[in-house]
Design a protein around this motif. Structure first.
Motif, PDB file in Angstrom:
ATOM      1  N   ARG A 160       0.832  -1.207   0.000  1.00  0.00           N
ATOM      2  CA  ARG A 160       0.000   0.000   0.000  1.00  0.00           C
ATOM      3  C   ARG A 160       0.871   1.262   0.000  1.00  0.00           C
ATOM      4  O   ARG A 160       0.583   2.220  -0.726  1.00  0.00           O
ATOM      5  CB  ARG A 160      -0.933   0.004   1.205  1.00  0.00           C
ATOM      6  CG  ARG A 160      -2.001  -1.070   1.155  1.00  0.00           C
ATOM      7  CD  ARG A 160      -2.812  -1.088   2.458  1.00  0.00           C
ATOM      8  NE  ARG A 160      -3.680  -2.228   2.518  1.00  0.00           N
ATOM      9  CZ  ARG A 160      -4.928  -2.256   2.053  1.00  0.00           C
ATOM     10  NH1 ARG A 160      -5.434  -1.181   1.505  1.00  0.00           N
ATOM     11  NH2 ARG A 160      -5.644  -3.351   2.155  1.00  0.00           N
ATOM     12  N   VAL A 161       1.945   1.244   0.778  1.00  0.00           N
ATOM     13  CA  VAL A 161       2.866   2.387   0.808  1.00  0.00           C
ATOM     14  C   VAL A 161       3.514   2.571  -0.558  1.00  0.00           C
ATOM     15  O   VAL A 161       3.611   3.684  -1.085  1.00  0.00           O
ATOM     16  CB  VAL A 161       3.933   2.204   1.911  1.00  0.00           C
ATOM     17  CG1 VAL A 161       5.056   3.225   1.771  1.00  0.00           C
ATOM     18  CG2 VAL A 161       3.287   2.296   3.283  1.00  0.00           C
ATOM     19  N   TRP A 162       3.971   1.472  -1.166  1.00  0.00           N
ATOM     20  CA  TRP A 162       4.587   1.564  -2.494  1.00  0.00           C
ATOM     21  C   TRP A 162       3.606   2.152  -3.501  1.00  0.00           C
ATOM     22  O   TRP A 162       3.977   3.022  -4.300  1.00  0.00           O
ATOM     23  CB  TRP A 162       5.058   0.180  -2.955  1.00  0.00           C
ATOM     24  CG  TRP A 162       5.582   0.214  -4.357  1.00  0.00           C
ATOM     25  CD1 TRP A 162       6.814   0.629  -4.768  1.00  0.00           C
ATOM     26  CD2 TRP A 162       4.866  -0.138  -5.544  1.00  0.00           C
ATOM     27  NE1 TRP A 162       6.915   0.550  -6.137  1.00  0.00           N
ATOM     28  CE2 TRP A 162       5.726   0.073  -6.635  1.00  0.00           C
ATOM     29  CE3 TRP A 162       3.578  -0.630  -5.783  1.00  0.00           C
ATOM     30  CZ2 TRP A 162       5.354  -0.175  -7.956  1.00  0.00           C
ATOM     31  CZ3 TRP A 162       3.200  -0.880  -7.098  1.00  0.00           C
ATOM     32  CH2 TRP A 162       4.086  -0.653  -8.161  1.00  0.00           C
ATOM     33  N   ARG A 163       2.364   1.707  -3.475  1.00  0.00           N
ATOM     34  CA  ARG A 163       1.356   2.223  -4.416  1.00  0.00           C
ATOM     35  C   ARG A 163       1.179   3.731  -4.270  1.00  0.00           C
ATOM     36  O   ARG A 163       0.987   4.435  -5.259  1.00  0.00           O
ATOM     37  CB  ARG A 163       0.015   1.515  -4.213  1.00  0.00           C
ATOM     38  CG  ARG A 163      -0.009   0.110  -4.798  1.00  0.00           C
ATOM     39  CD  ARG A 163      -1.284  -0.613  -4.431  1.00  0.00           C
ATOM     40  NE  ARG A 163      -2.479   0.094  -4.853  1.00  0.00           N
ATOM     41  CZ  ARG A 163      -3.160  -0.158  -5.971  1.00  0.00           C
ATOM     42  NH1 ARG A 163      -2.749  -1.101  -6.794  1.00  0.00           N
ATOM     43  NH2 ARG A 163      -4.239   0.519  -6.274  1.00  0.00           N
ATOM     44  N   GLU A 164       1.252   4.235  -3.050  1.00  0.00           N
ATOM     45  CA  GLU A 164       1.103   5.673  -2.825  1.00  0.00           C
ATOM     46  C   GLU A 164       2.299   6.458  -3.358  1.00  0.00           C
ATOM     47  O   GLU A 164       2.161   7.614  -3.739  1.00  0.00           O
ATOM     48  CB  GLU A 164       0.927   5.955  -1.335  1.00  0.00           C
ATOM     49  CG  GLU A 164      -0.401   5.488  -0.790  1.00  0.00           C
ATOM     50  CD  GLU A 164      -0.495   5.622   0.721  1.00  0.00           C
ATOM     51  OE1 GLU A 164       0.412   6.232   1.330  1.00  0.00           O
ATOM     52  OE2 GLU A 164      -1.468   5.095   1.296  1.00  0.00           O
ATOM     53  N   ARG A 165       3.469   5.834  -3.407  1.00  0.00           N
ATOM     54  CA  ARG A 165       4.696   6.536  -3.777  1.00  0.00           C
ATOM     55  C   ARG A 165       5.171   6.267  -5.203  1.00  0.00           C
ATOM     56  O   ARG A 165       6.053   6.963  -5.701  1.00  0.00           O
ATOM     57  CB  ARG A 165       5.811   6.142  -2.804  1.00  0.00           C
ATOM     58  CG  ARG A 165       5.500   6.556  -1.364  1.00  0.00           C
ATOM     59  CD  ARG A 165       6.570   6.129  -0.394  1.00  0.00           C
ATOM     60  NE  ARG A 165       7.860   6.701  -0.764  1.00  0.00           N
ATOM     61  CZ  ARG A 165       9.037   6.182  -0.450  1.00  0.00           C
ATOM     62  NH1 ARG A 165       9.099   5.076   0.261  1.00  0.00           N
ATOM     63  NH2 ARG A 165      10.144   6.759  -0.817  1.00  0.00           N
TER      64      ARG A 165
END
Length: 197
Positions: free
Chosen positions: A100-105
């Protein structure tokens, strides 16, 4: 100039929006029927190239059986975007926090990887190499059918947009077993090809 027809594989086991299919997800009977209904192929196609991922290979093999066309090559350049192992077989409601963090960044940092997944920059680079591969293979063998996956196909038709084309590729409506003409340039292998429905 030799044409290349891009084709998405047929429907596969477990498909649903946002689902990251395992590499061994097989075509469903519906997917096999979609492939059958995609025939006849456009005139002049002399062979098939395919992704090594099972659902694409099964699609290519079925077309080869039904048309007597040879499978010229199985190439990892045509494989789907390599999602990180931690999300394979998962849907959005079960994505782990790291993903989820990767998708945001990912759009702000297209070279960023999530564990063993392919970055957006890496996918774009592979799509560029794939376009050259398709062009050269079509020059050598004649018009081709290339069986691949939605995200890679979407990147191929949007090469000039760079790594951020991933977002458009992900939202692209590309039906199972749908074909589109991908016209390769005649004067250089490094110019982005165009695609028409």
């Amino acid at each position: 100039m030799a044409d290349v027809w891009l084709m998405r594989h047929g429907a596969y086991q477990g498909h649903c929006p946002g689902y990251h299919a395992p590499l061994d997800a097989e075509l469903t009977p519906e997917g096999q029927e979609q492939v059958r209904r995609s025939l006849p192929l456009p005139d002049g196609i002399t062979g098939i190239v395919t992704s090594p991922v099972l659902r694409a290979r099964q699609t290519a093999n079925l077309i080869a059986q039904l048309t007597n066309l040879p499978i010229i090559e199985t190439s990892g350049l045509l494989a789907e975007w390599r999602a990180p192992s931690l999300v394979l077989g998962r849907t959005p409601d079960t994505y782990p926090p790291a993903y989820r963090v990767w998708r945001e960044r990912r759009l702000a940092a297209p070279s960023l990887h999530c564990e063993d997944g392919e970055s957006l920059s890496d996918l774009h680079t592979r799509a560029r190499h794939c376009a050259v591969f398709l062009h050269r293979t079509a020059q050598q063998h004649g018009p081709l059918l290339a069986v691949s996956h939605k995200l890679l196909l979407g990147m191929l038709i949007r090469l000039p947009d760079g790594p951020l084309a991933f977002t458009s590729a992900a939202s692209e409506i590309w039906q199972f077993a749908e074909r589109r003409l991908f016209t390769t340039p005649t004067n250089a292998t490094d110019k982005p090809p165009t695609c028409t429905s």
